[in-house]
Each structure stands twice: as structure tokens, then as C-alpha cells.
Design a protein around this motif. Structure first.
Motif, PDB file in Angstrom:
ATOM      1  N   SER A   1      18.614   4.517   4.497  1.00 48.35           N
ATOM      2  CA  SER A   1      19.236   5.686   3.876  1.00 48.35           C
ATOM      3  C   SER A   1      20.730   5.472   3.670  1.00 48.35           C
ATOM      4  CB  SER A   1      18.991   6.931   4.719  1.00 48.35           C
ATOM      5  OG  SER A   1      17.616   7.254   4.696  1.00 48.35           O
ATOM      6  N   LEU A   2      21.395   4.841   4.624  1.00 44.88           N
ATOM      7  CA  LEU A   2      22.815   4.555   4.463  1.00 44.88           C
ATOM      8  C   LEU A   2      23.027   3.605   3.286  1.00 44.88           C
ATOM      9  CD1 LEU A   2      25.643   5.113   5.506  1.00 44.88           C
ATOM     10  CD2 LEU A   2      25.362   3.186   7.087  1.00 44.88           C
ATOM     11  N   GLU A   3      22.139   2.658   3.111  1.00 43.00           N
ATOM     12  CA  GLU A   3      22.213   1.762   1.952  1.00 43.00           C
ATOM     13  C   GLU A   3      22.128   2.557   0.649  1.00 43.00           C
ATOM     14  OE1 GLU A   3      19.565  -1.538  -0.462  1.00 43.00           O
ATOM     15  OE2 GLU A   3      18.706  -0.467   1.244  1.00 43.00           O
ATOM     16  N   HIS A   4      21.136   3.418   0.524  1.00 43.79           N
ATOM     17  CA  HIS A   4      20.982   4.227  -0.689  1.00 43.79           C
ATOM     18  C   HIS A   4      22.224   5.086  -0.923  1.00 43.79           C
ATOM     19  CE1 HIS A   4      16.502   4.281  -1.930  1.00 43.79           C
ATOM     20  NE2 HIS A   4      16.652   3.245  -1.107  1.00 43.79           N
ATOM     21  N   LEU A   5      22.678   5.753   0.114  1.00 41.37           N
ATOM     22  CA  LEU A   5      23.829   6.648  -0.008  1.00 41.37           C
ATOM     23  C   LEU A   5      25.094   5.886  -0.392  1.00 41.37           C
ATOM     24  CD1 LEU A   5      22.902   8.788   3.064  1.00 41.37           C
ATOM     25  CD2 LEU A   5      23.393   9.775   0.810  1.00 41.37           C
ATOM     26  N   MET A   6      25.372   4.793   0.278  1.00 41.59           N
ATOM     27  CA  MET A   6      26.579   4.033  -0.026  1.00 41.59           C
ATOM     28  C   MET A   6      26.509   3.395  -1.407  1.00 41.59           C
ATOM     29  SD  MET A   6      27.645   2.359   3.616  1.00 41.59           S
ATOM     30  CE  MET A   6      29.079   1.584   2.880  1.00 41.59           C
ATOM     31  N   ALA A   7      25.342   2.886  -1.772  1.00 44.72           N
ATOM     32  CA  ALA A   7      25.199   2.268  -3.094  1.00 44.72           C
ATOM     33  C   ALA A   7      25.496   3.280  -4.189  1.00 44.72           C
ATOM     34  CB  ALA A   7      23.799   1.684  -3.254  1.00 44.72           C
ATOM     35  N   GLU A   8      24.988   4.472  -4.043  1.00 42.22           N
ATOM     36  CA  GLU A   8      25.188   5.514  -5.054  1.00 42.22           C
ATOM     37  C   GLU A   8      26.593   6.111  -4.977  1.00 42.22           C
ATOM     38  OE1 GLU A   8      24.457   8.162  -8.173  1.00 42.22           O
ATOM     39  OE2 GLU A   8      23.349   6.363  -7.586  1.00 42.22           O
TER      40      GLU A   8
ATOM     41  N   ALA B   1      17.434   8.662  -4.621  1.00 40.67           N
ATOM     42  CA  ALA B   1      16.331   7.754  -4.964  1.00 40.67           C
ATOM     43  C   ALA B   1      15.354   7.560  -3.808  1.00 40.67           C
ATOM     44  CB  ALA B   1      16.876   6.416  -5.464  1.00 40.67           C
ATOM     45  N   CYS B   2      15.154   8.598  -3.038  1.00 39.78           N
ATOM     46  CA  CYS B   2      14.264   8.545  -1.873  1.00 39.78           C
ATOM     47  C   CYS B   2      12.878   9.055  -2.296  1.00 39.78           C
ATOM     48  CB  CYS B   2      14.854   9.397  -0.754  1.00 39.78           C
ATOM     49  SG  CYS B   2      13.851   9.474   0.734  1.00 39.78           S
ATOM     50  N   ASN B   3      12.245   8.295  -3.160  1.00 43.62           N
ATOM     51  CA  ASN B   3      10.920   8.667  -3.649  1.00 43.62           C
ATOM     52  C   ASN B   3      10.181   7.400  -4.070  1.00 43.62           C
ATOM     53  OD1 ASN B   3      11.321   8.163  -6.672  1.00 43.62           O
ATOM     54  ND2 ASN B   3      12.998   9.592  -6.224  1.00 43.62           N
ATOM     55  N   GLU B   4       8.889   7.508  -4.258  1.00 41.17           N
ATOM     56  CA  GLU B   4       8.072   6.326  -4.538  1.00 41.17           C
ATOM     57  C   GLU B   4       8.335   5.709  -5.902  1.00 41.17           C
ATOM     58  OE1 GLU B   4       3.960   7.107  -3.707  1.00 41.17           O
ATOM     59  OE2 GLU B   4       4.357   7.489  -1.593  1.00 41.17           O
ATOM     60  N   VAL B   5       8.897   6.453  -6.823  1.00 36.45           N
ATOM     61  CA  VAL B   5       9.208   5.901  -8.143  1.00 36.45           C
ATOM     62  C   VAL B   5      10.452   5.012  -8.071  1.00 36.45           C
ATOM     63  CG1 VAL B   5       9.921   6.498 -10.498  1.00 36.45           C
ATOM     64  CG2 VAL B   5       8.115   7.809  -9.372  1.00 36.45           C
ATOM     65  N   GLN B   6      11.455   5.425  -7.302  1.00 36.64           N
ATOM     66  CA  GLN B   6      12.743   4.726  -7.279  1.00 36.64           C
ATOM     67  C   GLN B   6      12.986   3.856  -6.056  1.00 36.64           C
ATOM     68  OE1 GLN B   6      14.787   8.584  -7.876  1.00 36.64           O
ATOM     69  NE2 GLN B   6      15.917   7.504  -9.484  1.00 36.64           N
ATOM     70  N   CYS B   7      12.092   3.876  -5.091  1.00 29.99           N
ATOM     71  CA  CYS B   7      12.316   3.151  -3.840  1.00 29.99           C
ATOM     72  C   CYS B   7      11.050   2.409  -3.429  1.00 29.99           C
ATOM     73  CB  CYS B   7      12.735   4.144  -2.754  1.00 29.99           C
ATOM     74  SG  CYS B   7      13.018   3.384  -1.145  1.00 29.99           S
ATOM     75  N   GLY B   8      11.227   1.213  -2.920  1.00 31.45           N
ATOM     76  CA  GLY B   8      10.092   0.394  -2.513  1.00 31.45           C
ATOM     77  C   GLY B   8       9.467   0.772  -1.185  1.00 31.45           C
ATOM     78  N   TRP B   9      10.160   1.551  -0.360  1.00 30.21           N
ATOM     79  CA  TRP B   9       9.580   2.041   0.897  1.00 30.21           C
ATOM     80  C   TRP B   9      10.154   3.422   1.176  1.00 30.21           C
ATOM     81  CZ3 TRP B   9       5.334   1.966   2.991  1.00 30.21           C
ATOM     82  CH2 TRP B   9       5.093   2.176   4.339  1.00 30.21           C
ATOM     83  N   ALA B  10       9.754   4.372   0.345  1.00 25.78           N
ATOM     84  CA  ALA B  10      10.308   5.720   0.362  1.00 25.78           C
ATOM     85  C   ALA B  10      10.033   6.475   1.662  1.00 25.78           C
ATOM     86  CB  ALA B  10       9.778   6.522  -0.828  1.00 25.78           C
ATOM     87  N   ALA B  11       9.031   6.075   2.407  1.00 27.89           N
ATOM     88  CA  ALA B  11       8.709   6.763   3.656  1.00 27.89           C
ATOM     89  C   ALA B  11       9.689   6.404   4.779  1.00 27.89           C
ATOM     90  CB  ALA B  11       7.280   6.411   4.090  1.00 27.89           C
ATOM     91  N   SER B  12      10.483   5.361   4.584  1.00 23.71           N
ATOM     92  CA  SER B  12      11.384   4.874   5.629  1.00 23.71           C
ATOM     93  C   SER B  12      12.817   5.311   5.349  1.00 23.71           C
ATOM     94  CB  SER B  12      11.301   3.349   5.724  1.00 23.71           C
ATOM     95  OG  SER B  12      12.202   2.868   6.699  1.00 23.71           O
ATOM     96  N   HIS B  13      13.122   6.571   5.599  1.00 28.40           N
ATOM     97  CA  HIS B  13      14.467   7.101   5.391  1.00 28.40           C
ATOM     98  C   HIS B  13      14.819   8.108   6.471  1.00 28.40           C
ATOM     99  CE1 HIS B  13      15.812   5.442   1.584  1.00 28.40           C
ATOM    100  NE2 HIS B  13      14.562   5.493   1.176  1.00 28.40           N
ATOM    101  N   SER B  14      16.120   8.214   6.747  1.00 24.02           N
ATOM    102  CA  SER B  14      16.617   9.229   7.671  1.00 24.02           C
ATOM    103  C   SER B  14      18.045   9.602   7.273  1.00 24.02           C
ATOM    104  CB  SER B  14      16.603   8.719   9.112  1.00 24.02           C
ATOM    105  OG  SER B  14      17.277   9.642   9.955  1.00 24.02           O
ATOM    106  N   LEU B  15      18.194  10.739   6.616  1.00 19.63           N
ATOM    107  CA  LEU B  15      19.523  11.224   6.270  1.00 19.63           C
ATOM    108  C   LEU B  15      20.335  11.453   7.538  1.00 19.63           C
ATOM    109  CD1 LEU B  15      21.670  12.314   4.323  1.00 19.63           C
ATOM    110  CD2 LEU B  15      20.500  14.538   4.425  1.00 19.63           C
ATOM    111  N   GLU B  16      19.718  12.060   8.538  1.00 19.34           N
ATOM    112  CA  GLU B  16      20.424  12.334   9.796  1.00 19.34           C
ATOM    113  C   GLU B  16      20.883  11.035  10.457  1.00 19.34           C
ATOM    114  OE1 GLU B  16      17.311  13.461   9.051  1.00 19.34           O
ATOM    115  OE2 GLU B  16      17.899  15.492   8.476  1.00 19.34           O
ATOM    116  N   GLY B  17      20.034  10.019  10.435  1.00 19.79           N
ATOM    117  CA  GLY B  17      20.404   8.720  11.005  1.00 19.79           C
ATOM    118  C   GLY B  17      21.558   8.078  10.259  1.00 19.79           C
ATOM    119  N   ALA B  18      21.521   8.153   8.928  1.00 18.26           N
ATOM    120  CA  ALA B  18      22.608   7.603   8.117  1.00 18.26           C
ATOM    121  C   ALA B  18      23.914   8.336   8.404  1.00 18.26           C
ATOM    122  CB  ALA B  18      22.251   7.695   6.634  1.00 18.26           C
TER     123      ALA B  18
END
Length: 150
Positions: free
Chosen positions: A54-61, A114-131
Motif C-alpha cells: 500500500s505504501l508503494e501504491h500511495l507513494m507512486a501516485e 489502484a487497490c482493485n483487481e483491474v489495476q493491481c496484481g495482488w489487490a487483496a494484499s493491502h493495508s492503508l493503516e499499515g502504510a
């Protein structure tokens, strides 16, 4: 060895830190600066995958809201940090500001991009709180980021 980080003595560094790890010059003169954004102490701790992902997605965007020089922000396989690649931008202090501003944005995010199956290769593996927890921990030690070695 051919990989810069393989030549780094991981027993002598003190996370968290940000260090210039490499500069590559392209055939047209463009320069890529690769920074080692180390969050966890190597071989002592690591980021859990949902938080790291999730931190990767957030920082990338979110980083691209602060600079058009960001080429990529990618996680290290050892789960201790990220590589931040910038094009034609060698201002270390500005890179530190970019990272800090991006992490501040992470703290106020309400979802993971992009935390969904269309935009992410493993959408089930995310944690906003952890990030957000990783971002808080890293920002709390902002004054140490330029101190690479113990």
C-alpha cells in the motif's frame, strides 16, 4: 559486484536513511539518480507485505503531485525500503522534501490508489493503516535521514 546495493555493507547502515545509491547517464545525456530510501534496519526488521504494498501504491501516485521528475518508486525485495528514481534531478535536499511531502500525503489518504483487481496484481494484499503507520514512523525520524552509517 554489478548491483550497487550488493556492495553496501548492510551491517554498517542505520535506518531510516535516504542515500544517493547510483547515477546512470543515458546516451542522450539524461541522468537517472537512484536513491535508497531505507525504512527498516536491514536483517533486523522488515515491512509486512500489505503495508509495504500500500505504501508503494500511495507513494507512486502521490509523489507525482510534487514533482514531474519521479521515474519510479519501487520496493526492495528484502522489504526494508524503496528505491526512488529521479530523472535529471540531483538536488538531494529537494528529494528529501519530496519524500517528506509524499509521506505527509500518505497520512491524510482515505484509500489506497489502484487497490482493485483491474489495476493491481495482488489487490487483496493491502493495508492503508499499515502504510500510514510506516509513514508516521519514517516522518518521526526525518532528522536522521541523512545519516546513513551508524
Amino acid at each position: 559486484m554489478n548491483v550497487e546495493s550488493f556492495n553496501l555493507d548492510h551491517t554498517k547502515v542505520k535506518a531510516p536513511y535516504v542515500r544517493l545509491a547510483d547515477i546512470k547517464t543515458g546516451e542522450n545525456g539524461d541522468r537517472i539518480h537512484k536513491y535508497d530510501l531505507r525504512i527498516c534496519q536491514p536483517n533486523k526488521e522488515h515491512m509486512e507485505m500489505p503495508a509495504l504494498h500500500s505504501l508503494e501504491h500511495l507513494m507512486a501516485e502521490l509523489s507525482r503531485n510534487h514533482s514531474d521528475k519521479v521515474v519510479d518508486i519501487s520496493p526492495m525485495g528484502c522489504q526494508t525500503g524503496f528505491y526512488v528514481a529521479m530523472i535529471n534531478h540531483d538536488d538531494y535536499d529537494d528529494v528529501l522534501r519530496l519524500i517528506a511531502n509524499t509521506l505527509e500525503d500518505v497520512l491524510t489518504a482515505t484509500d489506497v490508489p489502484a487497490c482493485n483487481e483491474v489495476q493491481c496484481g495482488w489487490a487483496a494484499s493491502h493495508s492503508l493503516e499499515g502504510a500510514q503507520q510506516l509513514a508516521r514512523q519514517l516522518l518521526a525520524k526525518r532528522g536522521e535521514w541523512d545519516q546513513v552509517f551508524a
